[in-house]
Design an enzyme around this catalytic site. Sequence first.
Site, PDB file in Angstrom:
ATOM      1  N   GLY A  76       0.786  -1.219   0.000  1.00 31.47           N
ATOM      2  CA  GLY A  76       0.000   0.000   0.000  1.00 31.47           C
ATOM      3  C   GLY A  76       0.820   1.270   0.000  1.00 31.47           C
ATOM      4  O   GLY A  76       2.056   1.267   0.077  1.00 31.47           O
ATOM      5  N   GLY A  91      -0.163 -12.194   7.514  1.00 34.93           N
ATOM      6  CA  GLY A  91       0.955 -12.567   8.378  1.00 34.93           C
ATOM      7  C   GLY A  91       1.153 -11.629   9.537  1.00 34.93           C
ATOM      8  O   GLY A  91       2.186 -11.697  10.222  1.00 34.93           O
ATOM      9  N   GLU A  97       7.392 -10.739   3.844  1.00 35.08           N
ATOM     10  CA  GLU A  97       6.560 -11.682   3.103  1.00 35.08           C
ATOM     11  C   GLU A  97       6.256 -11.181   1.703  1.00 35.08           C
ATOM     12  O   GLU A  97       5.829 -11.947   0.851  1.00 35.08           O
ATOM     13  CB  GLU A  97       5.249 -11.952   3.853  1.00 35.08           C
ATOM     14  CG  GLU A  97       4.342 -10.736   3.970  1.00 35.08           C
ATOM     15  CD  GLU A  97       3.187 -10.960   4.921  1.00 35.08           C
ATOM     16  OE1 GLU A  97       3.250 -11.882   5.750  1.00 35.08           O
ATOM     17  OE2 GLU A  97       2.223 -10.175   4.854  1.00 35.08           O
TER      18      GLU A  97
END
Length: 452
Positions: free
Chosen positions: A237, A358, A260
């Site tokens: 984002g 996560g 991740e």
Amino acid sequence: MEQLQPIRRGRLADLPGGWQAQYRALLTTAEEAAELTELSAPAAVSGAACWPEKYDAALARRLLREDARIELDALFMLHPTELMGPACREHVTCNSDFFAMERAFAAQGNLHYVPAHLGRTGAWLASREPKTVVAAVSPPNEEGWMSRSLWAGTLNRCVFDRPGVRLIAVVNRNLPFICSGGEEHTLLHVSEVDAIVEDDFQPTESTVPPPDETDQQIAGYIAELVPDGACIQFGLGGLANAVGSCLAYAGKRNLGLHTEVLTNCVMELVEKGVITGAKKQLLPGKLVTSHIVGDRALWRFAADNPKVCLKEVSWTNEPRNICRNDNVVSINNAMEIDLTGQVNAETVGPRQYSGTGGQLEWVVGSQWSRGGKSIIALRSAYRDRNGQLHSKIVPRLADGSAVTTPRSCVQYVATEYGVADLRYKSVVQRAQALIEIAHPDFRAELRRSISC
């Protein structure tokens, strides 16, 4: 590349003539691959930019032709697909543990959310006992290894290294080969697969709006918490991009990356010399990730880049691996937080918006790290469709909201008004600290809620 050994034995693993001969013999069409699909058991497919488009369309045609049904397990869809189109509504039941385009499909009634940490996605997919696994991959290198590429991390080996599973590789010349190696690597050897479909679909790019002033303000506070030599984890984002800009502007040095998802802002920090990985203890000098989400510039940066190390998400998101680096700083977003510190990062009331992801794995792993910090970031307020302002720091979460991160695990919370450190504070102290970083229009109301 280090010498890896194939683990799985594909359908033609013993064919003489090396991997090139096996490749030619395994080559089939999308229609034939759809016919090979076992309809009485679930099928698992790679997601995001690695969604196998020709196979998707061919399997949809088969289901409609035979009036058959199948369970599809996947996640993070980026565009409409034939299998999830309205024509297949009565023929496909889909499960996902992280929503993107899934938000649009959920209204059809045949797509369901699975609460699971992102690091456990492989275990979840394996638990469904799929008989067909379809992985989009890069073309093989000179040794016959193919990369699971941009969305490698969640279709783990545990999903297809099981008896009776048919593994179909969709080879796409537009998917980059991403370096990997060691435990839980993301490479597939030609000898490990049971069929090959060639499909040069154009992967879907993921772009985000540029950060606005509020993002920049939040990012500025976050950057102050990041010391030189820290190992950082970014989310997706505009805020992540803003944090990257602030880290560069602040002159941070020798940052590392264990995350991740690798995004464009990471690429820019590497090019500016901010991220070097020189101070990391685990895979020093490497950009460790399980997914690559961005545009073609990012794909070119990652392709055959020896600095990038792609790992299965069960490895990257394992808190016991995260904390093997010192000074880990995890940065994750929230949708709302209550005055005790409970974080909702995935639902709008009872409606699933994204997923557990996560977040908790990184919150825990970063705080286990020596010198580590966990940061939850959110805007203090938002405007609804009618322009009315609402606080994102609330006395209690909205009815039906999920708790993504429990209050007992939350450390730093950042808004555009500052940072609150909640760790080891009482519920009253937490409320007071959060009110100080809430939007000024709501602070009096929030104070009244704790005095009742």
